[in-house]
Design a protein around this motif. Sequence first.
Motif, PDB file in Angstrom:
ATOM      1  N   TYR A  12       0.835  -1.203   0.000  1.00  0.00           N
ATOM      2  CA  TYR A  12       0.000   0.000   0.000  1.00  0.00           C
ATOM      3  C   TYR A  12       0.869   1.252   0.000  1.00  0.00           C
ATOM      4  N   ARG A  13       1.891   1.247   0.846  1.00  0.00           N
ATOM      5  CA  ARG A  13       2.780   2.411   0.943  1.00  0.00           C
ATOM      6  C   ARG A  13       3.462   2.669  -0.404  1.00  0.00           C
ATOM      7  N   ASN A  14       3.964   1.621  -1.033  1.00  0.00           N
ATOM      8  CA  ASN A  14       4.640   1.789  -2.322  1.00  0.00           C
ATOM      9  C   ASN A  14       3.679   2.290  -3.397  1.00  0.00           C
ATOM     10  N   ASN A  15       2.479   1.709  -3.451  1.00  0.00           N
ATOM     11  CA  ASN A  15       1.489   2.145  -4.444  1.00  0.00           C
ATOM     12  C   ASN A  15       1.100   3.603  -4.235  1.00  0.00           C
ATOM     13  N   ASN A  16       0.891   3.987  -2.981  1.00  0.00           N
ATOM     14  CA  ASN A  16       0.525   5.375  -2.693  1.00  0.00           C
ATOM     15  C   ASN A  16       1.676   6.324  -3.000  1.00  0.00           C
ATOM     16  N   ARG A  17       2.902   5.898  -2.735  1.00  0.00           N
ATOM     17  CA  ARG A  17       4.065   6.733  -3.032  1.00  0.00           C
ATOM     18  C   ARG A  17       4.176   6.984  -4.535  1.00  0.00           C
ATOM     19  N   VAL A  18       4.006   5.935  -5.330  1.00  0.00           N
ATOM     20  CA  VAL A  18       4.070   6.084  -6.791  1.00  0.00           C
ATOM     21  C   VAL A  18       2.951   7.014  -7.274  1.00  0.00           C
ATOM     22  N   PHE A  19       1.754   6.847  -6.736  1.00  0.00           N
ATOM     23  CA  PHE A  19       0.619   7.698  -7.104  1.00  0.00           C
ATOM     24  C   PHE A  19       0.899   9.162  -6.757  1.00  0.00           C
ATOM     25  N   LEU A  20       1.350   9.420  -5.540  1.00  0.00           N
ATOM     26  CA  LEU A  20       1.607  10.796  -5.122  1.00  0.00           C
ATOM     27  C   LEU A  20       2.763  11.415  -5.900  1.00  0.00           C
ATOM     28  N   ASN A  21       3.788  10.626  -6.220  1.00  0.00           N
ATOM     29  CA  ASN A  21       4.886  11.131  -7.056  1.00  0.00           C
ATOM     30  C   ASN A  21       4.380  11.489  -8.453  1.00  0.00           C
ATOM     31  N   TYR A  22       3.486  10.669  -8.999  1.00  0.00           N
ATOM     32  CA  TYR A  22       2.896  10.952 -10.311  1.00  0.00           C
ATOM     33  C   TYR A  22       2.151  12.287 -10.267  1.00  0.00           C
ATOM     34  N   LEU A  23       1.343  12.490  -9.226  1.00  0.00           N
ATOM     35  CA  LEU A  23       0.597  13.740  -9.104  1.00  0.00           C
ATOM     36  C   LEU A  23       1.530  14.941  -9.016  1.00  0.00           C
ATOM     37  N   CYS A  24       2.602  14.793  -8.277  1.00  0.00           N
ATOM     38  CA  CYS A  24       3.568  15.878  -8.126  1.00  0.00           C
ATOM     39  C   CYS A  24       4.271  16.174  -9.447  1.00  0.00           C
ATOM     40  N   ASN A  25       4.718  15.134 -10.130  1.00  0.00           N
ATOM     41  CA  ASN A  25       5.474  15.305 -11.375  1.00  0.00           C
ATOM     42  C   ASN A  25       4.619  15.761 -12.547  1.00  0.00           C
ATOM     43  N   GLU A  26       3.417  15.212 -12.671  1.00  0.00           N
ATOM     44  CA  GLU A  26       2.576  15.506 -13.826  1.00  0.00           C
ATOM     45  C   GLU A  26       1.697  16.743 -13.648  1.00  0.00           C
ATOM     46  N   PHE A  27       1.241  16.992 -12.415  1.00  0.00           N
ATOM     47  CA  PHE A  27       0.275  18.065 -12.185  1.00  0.00           C
ATOM     48  C   PHE A  27       0.740  19.087 -11.147  1.00  0.00           C
ATOM     49  N   SER A  28       1.930  18.909 -10.611  1.00  0.00           N
ATOM     50  CA  SER A  28       2.463  19.789  -9.558  1.00  0.00           C
ATOM     51  C   SER A  28       1.537  19.846  -8.342  1.00  0.00           C
ATOM     52  N   VAL A  29       0.882  18.733  -8.052  1.00  0.00           N
ATOM     53  CA  VAL A  29       0.012  18.636  -6.881  1.00  0.00           C
ATOM     54  C   VAL A  29       0.880  18.259  -5.689  1.00  0.00           C
ATOM     55  N   VAL A  30       0.897  19.128  -4.681  1.00  0.00           N
ATOM     56  CA  VAL A  30       1.702  18.848  -3.491  1.00  0.00           C
ATOM     57  C   VAL A  30       0.857  18.817  -2.220  1.00  0.00           C
ATOM     58  N   GLU A  31      -0.384  19.263  -2.312  1.00  0.00           N
ATOM     59  CA  GLU A  31      -1.291  19.255  -1.165  1.00  0.00           C
ATOM     60  C   GLU A  31      -2.424  18.263  -1.426  1.00  0.00           C
ATOM     61  N   ILE A  32      -2.802  17.530  -0.399  1.00  0.00           N
ATOM     62  CA  ILE A  32      -3.877  16.543  -0.521  1.00  0.00           C
ATOM     63  C   ILE A  32      -5.158  17.190  -1.030  1.00  0.00           C
ATOM     64  N   GLU A  33      -5.433  18.405  -0.569  1.00  0.00           N
ATOM     65  CA  GLU A  33      -6.664  19.098  -0.947  1.00  0.00           C
ATOM     66  C   GLU A  33      -6.732  19.404  -2.440  1.00  0.00           C
ATOM     67  N   GLU A  34      -5.601  19.378  -3.133  1.00  0.00           N
ATOM     68  CA  GLU A  34      -5.558  19.697  -4.558  1.00  0.00           C
ATOM     69  C   GLU A  34      -5.932  18.515  -5.452  1.00  0.00           C
ATOM     70  N   ILE A  35      -5.937  17.312  -4.905  1.00  0.00           N
ATOM     71  CA  ILE A  35      -6.236  16.122  -5.708  1.00  0.00           C
ATOM     72  C   ILE A  35      -7.692  16.165  -6.142  1.00  0.00           C
TER      73      ILE A  35
END
Length: 101
Positions: free
Chosen positions: A7-30
């Motif tokens: 779960y941790r690895n999957n969530n890390r990959v997902f959050l890294n994708y959001l940061c890299n592709e959409f510059s999303v750094v805050e949970i509220e921005e998802i």
Amino acid sequence: MPTIKGYRNNNRVFLNYLCNEFSVVEIEEINTSHIKAYLMNLELKGLSETYINGIQKNIRSFLKFIVEEGYIAEKRNPVLGLKWMREPKVLIKTFDDDEVK
């Protein structure tokens, strides 16, 4: 069987994708479109529908936790608008009468 490490690895990959592709750094921005783009990206990589649905379960669990902790409101949960990928039906080849004999 999923593990905490998985779960941790999957969530890390997902959050890294959001940061890299959409510059999303805050949970509220998802938002829902971010999650759909991530799942579409997994599909384009050739991953199976079953595997992608498993990743979606991880994301749903993570965001449910975020709601429970009060970081976002239930009505703003971005997974509410998501649908599951249709998985192919698995047909089991059974034995015919001659094979049983």
